[in-house]
Each structure stands twice: as C-alpha cells, then as structure tokens.
Design a protein around this motif. Structure first.
Motif, mmCIF file in Angstrom:
data_model
loop_
_atom_site.group_PDB
_atom_site.id
_atom_site.type_symbol
_atom_site.label_atom_id
_atom_site.label_comp_id
_atom_site.label_asym_id
_atom_site.label_seq_id
_atom_site.Cartn_x
_atom_site.Cartn_y
_atom_site.Cartn_z
ATOM 1 N N ARG A 128 0.858 -1.235 0.033
ATOM 2 C CA ARG A 128 0.047 0.125 -0.058
ATOM 3 C C ARG A 128 0.948 1.334 0.035
ATOM 4 N NH1 ARG A 128 -4.603 1.501 4.257
ATOM 5 N NH2 ARG A 128 -5.835 -0.232 3.180
ATOM 6 N N ALA A 129 1.984 1.112 0.621
ATOM 7 C CA ALA A 129 2.806 2.380 0.901
ATOM 8 C C ALA A 129 3.512 2.662 -0.606
ATOM 9 C CB ALA A 129 3.811 2.154 1.747
ATOM 10 N N ILE A 130 3.820 1.837 -1.419
ATOM 11 C CA ILE A 130 4.404 1.886 -2.669
ATOM 12 C C ILE A 130 3.363 2.334 -3.734
ATOM 13 C CG2 ILE A 130 5.366 0.727 -4.623
ATOM 14 C CD1 ILE A 130 6.740 -1.414 -2.768
ATOM 15 N N ASP A 131 2.269 2.139 -3.457
ATOM 16 C CA ASP A 131 0.984 2.443 -4.358
ATOM 17 C C ASP A 131 0.593 4.000 -3.970
ATOM 18 O OD1 ASP A 131 0.916 0.017 -5.278
ATOM 19 O OD2 ASP A 131 -0.974 -0.768 -4.134
ATOM 20 N N LEU A 132 1.028 4.342 -2.807
ATOM 21 C CA LEU A 132 0.373 5.810 -2.422
ATOM 22 C C LEU A 132 1.664 6.617 -3.026
ATOM 23 C CD1 LEU A 132 -0.328 5.472 1.506
ATOM 24 C CD2 LEU A 132 -1.839 6.388 -0.411
ATOM 25 N N LEU A 133 2.990 6.206 -2.850
ATOM 26 C CA LEU A 133 3.980 7.095 -3.337
ATOM 27 C C LEU A 133 3.857 7.038 -4.820
ATOM 28 C CD1 LEU A 133 7.162 5.582 -1.449
ATOM 29 C CD2 LEU A 133 5.857 7.806 -1.098
ATOM 30 N N GLU A 134 3.528 5.986 -5.675
ATOM 31 C CA GLU A 134 3.007 6.204 -6.920
ATOM 32 C C GLU A 134 1.887 7.157 -7.314
ATOM 33 O OE1 GLU A 134 2.712 2.015 -8.073
ATOM 34 O OE2 GLU A 134 4.751 1.989 -8.671
ATOM 35 N N GLU A 135 1.037 7.057 -6.508
ATOM 36 C CA GLU A 135 -0.225 8.089 -6.557
ATOM 37 C C GLU A 135 0.146 9.362 -6.475
ATOM 38 O OE1 GLU A 135 -4.816 8.663 -4.809
ATOM 39 O OE2 GLU A 135 -3.342 6.851 -3.975
ATOM 40 N N ILE A 136 1.077 9.748 -5.713
ATOM 41 C CA ILE A 136 1.245 11.150 -5.285
ATOM 42 C C ILE A 136 2.223 11.653 -6.236
ATOM 43 C CG2 ILE A 136 0.532 11.074 -3.065
ATOM 44 C CD1 ILE A 136 3.478 10.959 -2.232
ATOM 45 N N GLY A 137 3.141 10.825 -7.331
ATOM 46 C CA GLY A 137 3.801 11.275 -8.186
ATOM 47 C C GLY A 137 5.359 11.096 -7.988
ATOM 48 N N ILE A 138 5.717 10.020 -7.105
ATOM 49 C CA ILE A 138 6.942 9.671 -6.952
ATOM 50 C C ILE A 138 7.507 8.479 -7.874
ATOM 51 C CG2 ILE A 138 8.703 8.826 -5.394
ATOM 52 C CD1 ILE A 138 7.490 10.373 -3.106
ATOM 53 N N GLU A 177 -0.102 25.621 6.070
ATOM 54 C CA GLU A 177 1.127 26.034 5.394
ATOM 55 C C GLU A 177 1.733 24.975 4.451
ATOM 56 O OE1 GLU A 177 1.097 29.334 4.900
ATOM 57 O OE2 GLU A 177 0.487 30.290 6.512
ATOM 58 N N PRO A 178 1.411 24.160 3.469
ATOM 59 C CA PRO A 178 1.964 23.035 2.844
ATOM 60 C C PRO A 178 2.669 23.470 2.104
ATOM 61 C CG PRO A 178 -0.114 23.247 2.175
ATOM 62 C CD PRO A 178 -0.167 24.424 3.285
ATOM 63 N N THR A 179 2.740 24.765 1.426
ATOM 64 C CA THR A 179 3.570 25.009 0.319
ATOM 65 C C THR A 179 4.336 26.305 0.698
ATOM 66 O OG1 THR A 179 1.810 26.382 -0.743
ATOM 67 C CG2 THR A 179 1.820 24.415 -1.367
ATOM 68 N N THR A 180 4.423 26.751 1.621
ATOM 69 C CA THR A 180 4.866 27.896 2.138
ATOM 70 C C THR A 180 6.760 28.131 1.683
ATOM 71 O OG1 THR A 180 3.508 28.652 4.033
ATOM 72 C CG2 THR A 180 5.892 29.618 4.030
ATOM 73 N N ALA A 181 7.392 26.885 1.987
ATOM 74 C CA ALA A 181 8.918 26.880 1.684
ATOM 75 C C ALA A 181 9.254 26.460 0.458
ATOM 76 C CB ALA A 181 9.374 26.065 2.856
ATOM 77 N N LEU A 182 8.225 26.211 -0.502
ATOM 78 C CA LEU A 182 8.494 25.435 -1.662
ATOM 79 C C LEU A 182 8.232 26.713 -2.834
ATOM 80 C CD1 LEU A 182 6.082 22.400 -1.494
ATOM 81 C CD2 LEU A 182 8.323 22.558 -0.878
ATOM 82 N N ASP A 183 9.495 26.298 -3.998
ATOM 83 C CA ASP A 183 9.087 27.341 -5.179
ATOM 84 C C ASP A 183 7.933 27.024 -5.831
ATOM 85 O OD1 ASP A 183 9.868 25.354 -7.278
ATOM 86 O OD2 ASP A 183 11.456 24.802 -5.843
ATOM 87 N N VAL A 184 7.921 27.858 -6.980
ATOM 88 C CA VAL A 184 6.472 28.027 -7.643
ATOM 89 C C VAL A 184 6.291 26.746 -8.359
ATOM 90 C CG1 VAL A 184 6.340 30.443 -8.084
ATOM 91 C CG2 VAL A 184 7.537 29.128 -9.620
ATOM 92 N N ALA A 185 7.163 25.942 -8.938
ATOM 93 C CA ALA A 185 6.894 24.786 -9.658
ATOM 94 C C ALA A 185 6.605 23.744 -8.831
ATOM 95 C CB ALA A 185 8.326 24.263 -10.519
ATOM 96 N N VAL A 186 7.417 23.520 -7.693
ATOM 97 C CA VAL A 186 7.029 22.312 -6.749
ATOM 98 C C VAL A 186 5.833 22.853 -6.088
ATOM 99 C CG1 VAL A 186 7.627 21.190 -4.684
ATOM 100 C CG2 VAL A 186 9.564 21.864 -6.285
ATOM 101 N N GLN A 187 5.349 23.944 -5.814
ATOM 102 C CA GLN A 187 4.182 24.638 -5.071
ATOM 103 C C GLN A 187 3.002 24.187 -5.821
ATOM 104 O OE1 GLN A 187 3.067 28.528 -3.231
ATOM 105 N NE2 GLN A 187 2.618 28.853 -5.209
ATOM 106 N N SER A 188 3.120 24.283 -7.389
ATOM 107 C CA SER A 188 1.912 24.094 -8.339
ATOM 108 C C SER A 188 1.597 22.326 -8.478
ATOM 109 C CB SER A 188 2.261 24.366 -9.702
ATOM 110 O OG SER A 188 1.546 24.048 -10.730
ATOM 111 N N GLN A 189 2.941 21.695 -8.164
ATOM 112 C CA GLN A 189 2.718 20.129 -8.191
ATOM 113 C C GLN A 189 1.942 19.657 -6.878
ATOM 114 O OE1 GLN A 189 6.622 18.508 -8.454
ATOM 115 N NE2 GLN A 189 7.032 19.528 -10.420
ATOM 116 N N VAL A 190 2.261 20.303 -5.787
ATOM 117 C CA VAL A 190 1.572 20.024 -4.373
ATOM 118 C C VAL A 190 0.204 20.437 -4.395
ATOM 119 C CG1 VAL A 190 1.671 20.494 -2.039
ATOM 120 C CG2 VAL A 190 3.659 19.829 -3.199
ATOM 121 N N LEU A 191 -0.135 21.851 -4.899
ATOM 122 C CA LEU A 191 -1.354 22.060 -5.430
ATOM 123 C C LEU A 191 -2.564 21.327 -6.005
ATOM 124 C CD1 LEU A 191 -0.842 26.104 -5.163
ATOM 125 C CD2 LEU A 191 -1.541 24.554 -3.307
#
Length: 570
Positions: A128-138, A177-191
């Motif tokens: 399940r952990a591997i499936d979750l990582l794949e689902e979130i884009g790792i 504040e999940p994206t405060t310390a992230l740059d715009v590219a990574v912030q866009s991916q998380v959002l």
C-alpha cells in the motif's frame, strides 16, 4: 462532513485566560477545499489544532462543538481521540524536514503508520505504501521507498508527508502552510495533487495559508480570520472577488500584482496591524551616510557593484563503488552576471537551482572550483582565502529567510545589534554602541525600547526588521536578502519590502534579492537572473523578462505562479 460551531479556545496564564479564537464557525463538505487565511496570530493554526485534538498545553476548548460526520470530537476520551487521529483526520505540516523522522527510512515511516491503524501484514502495508507513493507522483516508488528523508528534495519530502496523511484513507486532511517553503514549480505540483485528491477521493481539506494567490487558485470556500475571529466567510470568488469587510479588502490590496510594477507595496491601514515608521533614527541615518571613518578606497562611492565571471561550484559525490571515482555534483556551472552599483538584482529559480549557493559563495562560506568575483574594482577572495579582517566581510551582509532562527534566542536585542559594531571595530565606546543600536531600531520602524527585550518577545515581521537593523549596523554596501519574506504574511511582507526599498534608495545599497515569489521580484528588482540546475537560463531587465520572456523555463515559472483574476483586484 465537518461542522465547527461557536468554537472558543483559551490559554490560561498567570494574568488570567487569553482567548486565542472565539465563536468560530466553519463547515467543510466532502471533496471540498476550505481555505483559512489571515495574518500571523489570527488563530488559523489554532483552529486546525483544535479540530485534530493537538492543542498545545495548557490550551483548552472552553465552548463550541466539533462534529466529524456523526462523531462528536469533544465527547471522545483520550484513547478514542488517539485512534481517530491519523485514521479519520490527518495533518500535513508546514516543514516536511521536521515532519519526517531523519532516523527512519520512508518505508519504515509509512509502514508504521499504516500498521498503527489498519489490520494487515507488513508486506500488505508495504504494498500500500508503494501504491501511495506512485499515486502522489514519486517515480520508481519501489526503489525510492527505501530512501532516507534527507535524500529527497523539499518538494519530494512534502509528497511523502502527504502520503503519510493518506495512509489510512482519511475523511479530512488539515494542511497547515503546506507550500510556504516551496518554489513555484513544486508548489504547483503539490496544489494540483491536493486538488486531485479532493476530487477523486472526496477528501475534505482545510488549507491554512497566508498566500492569498494559492487560495484564489485552489480553494472552493474561504474563511478570513483576524485576531481570533471570523471576519468573512463564503465562496472564494465572492469573498476575494467582492469582499465586504474592510479587513479583507485591506489584505487583498497588500498582495503584490503579477501583471504590472508598482512604486510601493500597499500596507493595510487597519487597526491592530503593525506599522512602519521609517527614517526616524537620525543618529543611525547620519552614521550610515558619513564617510570620514571609511578607508580611502571606500570613500569614492557609497554604492558598489558585483561582477561574477565563469563561477563554477562542485560538490564531491558519494562513492558508489570501491573501484569507481565518485561523480561531482555541479551546483553552479560557469555562471556569469553583473549586479550594478545601487541597484536591486533578483535571483529566481526552483529549489536546487543554485540560488543559495551563489549567496554563500559571495559571502565566502563556499569556495568555488573556478571563476572570479569582483567587488567594485577589486577581486573578491574566495572562501577560506578571505580572511576575517578582509573589508568584504563587513561590506557584504546577509538577511536570512527565517527571522525565528537567524537571531540568537539567548541574547537581548541590544547585544545582538551591538555585536557588529565591536566586531568590525566601528565604534569603541559601549555607550555610543547602545545609542546607535537604539537609533537603528527606530530607523527600521521599531520602538527603541526593544533593545532590552529578547527575540521571542517579537512577531515574525518585527524580528525581520531587527535582522535588517543588525545587517545595517555593519555599515554594508552590498546586501544579500535570501527569501526575506517567504515566512511572513502579506501585510507584514509589504512592510518589510517597503522598508528595504526605502533603505536601498536612501543609502545607495546594492541588493541581491533571492526569492521564489515572482510577483515580489517584479516589484523589487531592476534586473533579474533565472537559474536552473546551476545554469543561467535567462538574464536581463526585470520588466523585459516579465513582459517578453525568451527562455521556455522562464515562461514556465511565470505560468505556474498563482495569481488572482484581474477582476478580483481591490
């Protein structure tokens, strides 16, 4: 799905109870992203902590109801609340580096969380952990799951934190504040990931942030808070597009525009918002401008420029085999640029692009492999070859990103501010040093009596003003600002940026402004350099790069920056 009614949280003190939040009402539907916005101290995080049951001791809920579906969260005992937390409600914290255990692999942390709430074998939990990582884009999740947290970038670590929150298929996720310390590219991916999870899994989100652009881009509904009270609440387009309350309009006006340049940032002029009184420190101002104590070579011009030519920085890689030489990691690949005297240059790029490496190399904290640096007309010695007594140690000063960690919490402000004066031999008289420190506080908009207090007694914006004052007391001519406002809300950000603009104009400072907030860079910088993987993608006049970007990477960064619709501007 979640109903919060008349929630009131108090914190007992020796002087009586302090009310953190009062009569808060919030509803979150399944699959809805509900934004909580407001300044620091508004009570946003307290709402999230009360809902999930993680209020800091001795805080307590004095009134109100919290219902998750048909479950009364206030009626649960300690064991029931512990079982529910992580199972039905999860939380994503601001800093992924401190949210993950550095002594455990990603696999161990994910499997441990799943087994704590689900009845299954370790092998099933790992699958399940591997499936979750794949689902979130790792990518290559089966291999990456064995990695340690420090082996992931900031954005990848935040994805792992999101995977931890998803382990038990929760109904509600509180993202603080999940994206405060992230740059715009990574912030866009998380959002995008948060939006996708809300739509596909019908998870409800409470998104706590001070970035109104993020709320405008992703939230279905929004609640504006101030001083522990709800100011305005409703659909995002209605609240931000047609705000009814004066405070909401004030917050909106403080958001720097992305589509044009302004002379000054708008600071909300509402009661209770910290105001700036710039240039009242006459003694400090006169001291910064006088040249009689400067060496002759520094008297020619107060402003000074920086020229970097073919700067190359490499870090030794990890040896993968006893028989193979480790490959070097290229942090900066022969970059060249000039910072004009008396100007502000913006340095932008994703995390890992080399921005902070540039700053550390200029200040002598990193020794480059090759290349030259010229400060004014003189060669700037590199790294360890630059002695502590070299003039550039004083001339170049730095304002760091986090005002909470850049000041020594054990020292009073007076000791922090007078240290540059005695260290660089700028003032030998202890009484004069104290006078200059107090005057410098007034110059940056702080009350002179702050000199007898400790850093923890100030807000984030006030601490950043103190950090600026400390840098100025070295009598610098080149200032490096490394993400100086990323941890601040929009109103305090506006004050600090106006302060930097005023000081730069008044004293002819040359500033290297490092940021991942492109709308702020447009307002601050005369010129701009875009970095990617240690290589300069594009450089030139800031307005030219915003209006007519040539590099595809620059166009990508601009397109990923969260902006409000033009008809929402106040």
């Amino acid at each position: 799905m979640l109903t919060v009614e008349n929630l009131t949280v108090r914190f007992p003190t020796r002087f009586g109870d302090t009310t953190a939040i009062e009569n808060i009402n919030i509803n979150v539907q399944a699959g809805e992203i509900h934004g909580l916005v407001g300044e620091s101290g508004a009570g946003k995080s307290t709402v999230g902590a009360a809902v999930i049951g993680l209020l800091q001791t001795p805080g307590y809920i004095s009134e109100g109801n919290i219902m998750l579906g048909d479950t009364d969260l206030r009626a649960l005992d300690v064991n029931q609340a512990h079982a529910l937390r992580g199972k039905r409600i999860s939380m994503i914290f601001q800093d992924p580096q401190t949210s993950l255990n550095p002594l455990m692999t990603v696999e161990e942390q994910l499997v441990e969380t799943i087994l704590a709430h689900e009845k299954m074998s370790a092998d099933e939990a790992r699958t399940r952990a591997i499936d979750l990582l794949e689902e979130i884009g790792i990518k290559n999740a089966a291999e990456r799951i064995k990695s340690w947290p420090h082996q992931f970038s900031g954005g990848m670590r935040q994805r792992v934190v999101i995977a931890l929150a998803l382990c038990t298929n929760p109904e509600l996720i509180i993202a603080d504040e999940p994206t405060t310390a992230l740059d715009v590219a990574v912030q866009s991916q998380v959002l995008d990931l948060i939006r996708s999870l809300a739509d596909k899994r019908k998870i409800g989100f409470i998104l706590i942030t001070h970035d109104i652009g993020v709320i405008a881009q992703i939230a279905d509904r929004v609640t504006v808070m101030r001083n522990g009270h709800v100011v305005e609440s409703g659909e995002t387009a209605q609240v931000l597009g047609r705000p009814k309350h004066a405070y909401t309009r004030a917050l909106m006006s403080a958001v720097p525009p992305m589509d044009h340049k302004i002379d000054r940032f708008s600071v909300p002029a509402t009661e209770g918002i910290e105001g700036a009184s710039v240039f009242t420190g006459d003694l400090a101002e006169q001291w910064l401008l006088e040249e009689k104590d400067l060496p002759e070579d520094e008297q020619k011009e107060l402003s000074i420029g920086l020229s970097i030519e073919a700067l190359d920085v490499r870090f030794s890689g990890t040896r993968k085999s006893l028989w193979r030489k480790p490959e070097d990691f290229i942090a900066l690949d022969k970059i060249s640029f000039n910072v004009k005297p008396g100007s502000i240059m913006g340095l932008v790029g994703e995390s890992g692009s080399g921005k902070s490496t540039v700053a550390k190399t200029i200040t002598g904290l990193i020794t480059p492999n090759s290349g030259t640096m010229m400060l004014g007309n003189e060669i700037l010695p590199a790294g360890k070859s630059r002695s502590r007594k070299h003039a550039s140690r004083r001339i170049i000063q730095m304002v760091f990103q986090d005002p909470y960690s850049s000041l020594n919490s054990r020292h009073k402000i007076g000791s922090i501010l007078t240290e540059p004066l005695w260290f660089y031999g700028l003032e030998k008289d202890p009484e004069k040093r104290q006078e200059l420190a107090a005057s410098m506080l007034a110059l940056v908009g702080m009350a002179p009596d702050a000199i007898d207090k400790y850093p923890h007694q100030f807000s984030g914006g006030q601490r950043q003003r103190i950090a600026v004052a400390r840098a100025l007391l070295a009598r610098p001519r080149f200032l490096i600002c490394d993400e100086p406002t990323s941890a601040l809300d929009v109103s305090i950000q506006a004050e600090i940026l106006n302060l930097l603009k005023d000081l730069q104009s008044k004293f002819g400072l040359t500033i290297l402004f490092i940021s991942h907030n492109l709308s702020v860079v447009r307002q601050m910088a005369d010129d701009m350099v875009v970095l990617r993987n240690g290589v300069i993608e594009e450089a030139g006049k800031t307005e030219d790069l915003f209006e007519r970007p040539q590099a595809e990477y620059t166009k990508k960064l601009l397109s990923l920056t969260p902006v409000m619709p033009k008809d929402w501007a106040c």
